[in-house]
Design a protein around this motif. Structure first.
Motif, PDB file in Angstrom:
ATOM      1  N   ALA A   1      12.784   3.451  12.220  1.00  0.00           N
ATOM      2  CA  ALA A   1      12.772   4.908  12.337  1.00  0.00           C
ATOM      3  C   ALA A   1      14.054   5.523  11.782  1.00  0.00           C
ATOM      4  N   ALA A   2      15.183   4.865  12.053  1.00  0.00           N
ATOM      5  CA  ALA A   2      16.459   5.368  11.538  1.00  0.00           C
ATOM      6  C   ALA A   2      16.435   5.425  10.016  1.00  0.00           C
ATOM      7  N   ASN A   3      15.930   4.387   9.398  1.00  0.00           N
ATOM      8  CA  ASN A   3      15.907   4.361   7.941  1.00  0.00           C
ATOM      9  C   ASN A   3      14.921   5.373   7.355  1.00  0.00           C
ATOM     10  N   VAL A   4      13.835   5.630   8.069  1.00  0.00           N
ATOM     11  CA  VAL A   4      12.890   6.663   7.619  1.00  0.00           C
ATOM     12  C   VAL A   4      13.611   8.004   7.483  1.00  0.00           C
ATOM     13  N   PHE A   5      14.416   8.350   8.488  1.00  0.00           N
ATOM     14  CA  PHE A   5      15.105   9.643   8.452  1.00  0.00           C
ATOM     15  C   PHE A   5      16.269   9.648   7.472  1.00  0.00           C
ATOM     16  N   TRP A   6      16.911   8.498   7.264  1.00  0.00           N
ATOM     17  CA  TRP A   6      17.951   8.438   6.238  1.00  0.00           C
ATOM     18  C   TRP A   6      17.324   8.675   4.859  1.00  0.00           C
ATOM     19  N   THR A   7      16.191   8.021   4.610  1.00  0.00           N
ATOM     20  CA  THR A   7      15.488   8.213   3.340  1.00  0.00           C
ATOM     21  C   THR A   7      15.051   9.661   3.173  1.00  0.00           C
ATOM     22  N   LEU A   8      14.541  10.257   4.248  1.00  0.00           N
ATOM     23  CA  LEU A   8      14.128  11.659   4.198  1.00  0.00           C
ATOM     24  C   LEU A   8      15.305  12.550   3.829  1.00  0.00           C
TER      25      LEU A   8
ATOM     26  N   PHE B   1       0.832  -1.208   0.000  1.00  0.00           N
ATOM     27  CA  PHE B   1       0.000   0.000   0.000  1.00  0.00           C
ATOM     28  C   PHE B   1       0.866   1.257   0.000  1.00  0.00           C
ATOM     29  N   LEU B   2       1.869   1.290   0.862  1.00  0.00           N
ATOM     30  CA  LEU B   2       2.748   2.458   0.953  1.00  0.00           C
ATOM     31  C   LEU B   2       3.518   2.674  -0.346  1.00  0.00           C
ATOM     32  N   ALA B   3       4.020   1.583  -0.922  1.00  0.00           N
ATOM     33  CA  ALA B   3       4.811   1.692  -2.142  1.00  0.00           C
ATOM     34  C   ALA B   3       3.996   2.227  -3.305  1.00  0.00           C
ATOM     35  N   PHE B   4       2.738   1.788  -3.410  1.00  0.00           N
ATOM     36  CA  PHE B   4       1.925   2.149  -4.564  1.00  0.00           C
ATOM     37  C   PHE B   4       1.175   3.474  -4.399  1.00  0.00           C
ATOM     38  N   THR B   5       1.037   3.946  -3.172  1.00  0.00           N
ATOM     39  CA  THR B   5       0.357   5.228  -2.964  1.00  0.00           C
ATOM     40  C   THR B   5       1.337   6.392  -2.856  1.00  0.00           C
ATOM     41  N   TYR B   6       2.614   6.103  -2.661  1.00  0.00           N
ATOM     42  CA  TYR B   6       3.602   7.169  -2.520  1.00  0.00           C
ATOM     43  C   TYR B   6       3.557   8.206  -3.646  1.00  0.00           C
ATOM     44  N   PRO B   7       3.506   7.782  -4.929  1.00  0.00           N
ATOM     45  CA  PRO B   7       3.530   8.797  -5.992  1.00  0.00           C
ATOM     46  C   PRO B   7       2.445   9.852  -5.870  1.00  0.00           C
ATOM     47  N   TYR B   8       1.306   9.493  -5.300  1.00  0.00           N
ATOM     48  CA  TYR B   8       0.177  10.422  -5.234  1.00  0.00           C
ATOM     49  C   TYR B   8       0.286  11.405  -4.074  1.00  0.00           C
ATOM     50  N   THR B   9       1.181  11.119  -3.106  1.00  0.00           N
ATOM     51  CA  THR B   9       1.347  12.042  -1.978  1.00  0.00           C
ATOM     52  C   THR B   9       2.000  13.348  -2.404  1.00  0.00           C
TER      53      THR B   9
ATOM     54  N   TYR C   1       6.922  10.098   3.603  1.00  0.00           N
ATOM     55  CA  TYR C   1       6.069   8.965   3.245  1.00  0.00           C
ATOM     56  C   TYR C   1       6.889   7.899   2.520  1.00  0.00           C
ATOM     57  N   LEU C   2       7.793   8.349   1.650  1.00  0.00           N
ATOM     58  CA  LEU C   2       8.681   7.406   0.966  1.00  0.00           C
ATOM     59  C   LEU C   2       9.543   6.659   1.974  1.00  0.00           C
ATOM     60  N   GLY C   3       9.960   7.374   3.029  1.00  0.00           N
ATOM     61  CA  GLY C   3      10.756   6.741   4.070  1.00  0.00           C
ATOM     62  C   GLY C   3      10.022   5.579   4.719  1.00  0.00           C
ATOM     63  N   LEU C   4       8.725   5.746   4.950  1.00  0.00           N
ATOM     64  CA  LEU C   4       7.921   4.663   5.511  1.00  0.00           C
ATOM     65  C   LEU C   4       7.873   3.484   4.546  1.00  0.00           C
ATOM     66  N   ALA C   5       7.665   3.792   3.259  1.00  0.00           N
ATOM     67  CA  ALA C   5       7.596   2.735   2.247  1.00  0.00           C
ATOM     68  C   ALA C   5       8.934   1.994   2.124  1.00  0.00           C
ATOM     69  N   PHE C   6      10.039   2.746   2.173  1.00  0.00           N
ATOM     70  CA  PHE C   6      11.366   2.154   2.013  1.00  0.00           C
ATOM     71  C   PHE C   6      11.838   1.405   3.255  1.00  0.00           C
ATOM     72  N   SER C   7      11.117   1.530   4.347  1.00  0.00           N
ATOM     73  CA  SER C   7      11.563   0.918   5.609  1.00  0.00           C
ATOM     74  C   SER C   7      10.772  -0.325   5.990  1.00  0.00           C
ATOM     75  N   PHE C   8       9.703  -0.622   5.282  1.00  0.00           N
ATOM     76  CA  PHE C   8       8.807  -1.684   5.733  1.00  0.00           C
ATOM     77  C   PHE C   8       9.405  -3.078   5.589  1.00  0.00           C
TER      78      PHE C   8
END
Length: 299
Positions: free
Chosen positions: A183-190, A136-144, A154-161
């Motif tokens: 959480a660490a990876n979310v902020f690295w992605t951000l 869900f996160l991966a496929f909805t990211y483009p629309y955010t 949001y991409l960070g959440l998708a990339f961390s799951f």
């Protein structure tokens, strides 16, 4: 149908040309996204297994990472086709050039997701269930990008799951450690995706989309560095939780020095320098992987 006939059709120039388009759509020519997604997955594989990863887990998640990143790119490029036409760096993408149809995109995504699902067969039902929010996160990211001021988060959440999925597949549960790493990876992605957005800032400012770089304005580079700082603090917490040896902490010093070098480069806001810095984040993932490897090798 005889085998030679099948091969003849597959090797037909028109068929090969379509495969080349699909390869570009999956970004096979740009593996950096797969690597940035793979490194935190490998961190999780080693930590969850206490330094002795099971080959099945390692192989399944490495292959699954490649497949899901590819599927995510296909969905992203189709969703952004009208936007990408107006951005210099993305104008030559297959969807932006109308080289693929919606039917082809749906079939390609379906095949990639099916193959990724096969990678989960060896694992428990809870791991399968975690794949649902990941998808869900991966496929909805483009629309955010249309409404959320910081779509990079949001991409960070998708990339961390993949991280909690690895722990569930390995341990049958998701300990607190997994969520700290998540959480660490979310902020690295951000951090690195904000730098990516700085590279496109001039073009993005003319479009009806939102990015962290646009939201942060003149403090975009500083925002990326703040995200790096939070990432580093969270990786320190991970280190404390695994009882990391000095080699892990030495790698932290190397990573921080690397990040400071990134800041010097992106302060120019030069698009090429920012894009090259985004790509160079591959070394951050590699350095932390080496730090984790050295920790478990030492103990």
């Amino acid at each position: 149908m005889k085998a030679p006939s099948v091969f003849a059709k597959l090797l037909h120039p028109d068929v090969l040309a379509r495969f080349a388009v699909y390869g570009r759509l999956m970004r096979l020519d740009r593996p950096i996204g797969t690597l940035l997604l793979l490194w935190p997955t490998l961190w999780a594989v080693w930590i969850a297994a206490d330094g002795r990863p099971d080959f099945t887990v390692l192989a399944a998640f490495a292959i699954g990472t490649f497949l899901m990143r590819s599927a995510g790119c296909v969905v992203n490029d189709w969703a952004d086709r009208d936007i990408d036409r107006h951005v210099a760096r993305t104008a030559d993408r297959p969807a932006a050039q109308d080289l693929v149809s919606k039917k082809e995109v749906v079939k390609l995504v379906g095949v990639l997701c099916f193959l990724a699902a096969l990678c989960l067969i060896p694992f428990n039902a809870k791991t399968w269930l975690l794949a649902v929010p990941a998808l869900f996160l991966a496929f909805t990211y483009p629309y955010t990008k249309r409404f959320f001021p910081v779509p990079q988060l949001y991409l960070g959440l998708a990339f961390s799951f993949g991280i909690p999925m690895v722990f569930m597949a390995t341990l049958g549960e998701i300990p607190k450690l997994a969520w700290w790493l998540f959480a660490a990876n979310v902020f690295w992605t951000l951090a690195y995706d904000t730098i990516y957005a700085i590279a496109d800032k001039a073009d993005d400012a003319k479009l009806p989309i939102k990015t962290a770089a646009l939201t942060l304005g003149r403090y975009d580079a500083e925002g990326a560095m703040l995200s790096y700082a939070v990432f580093d603090l969270l990786m320190m917490q991970v280190g404390l939780m695994i009882g990391a040896v000095w080699l892990y902490w030495l790698m932290l010093v190397v990573v921080v020095c690397r990040q400071w070098h990134f800041y010097i480069r992106i302060q120019t806001r030069d698009p090429k320098a920012c894009f090259d810095t985004f790509v160079a984040n591959n070394t951050i993932g590699l350095l932390w992987f080496i730090g984790i490897l050295m920790h478990y090798a030492y103990i």
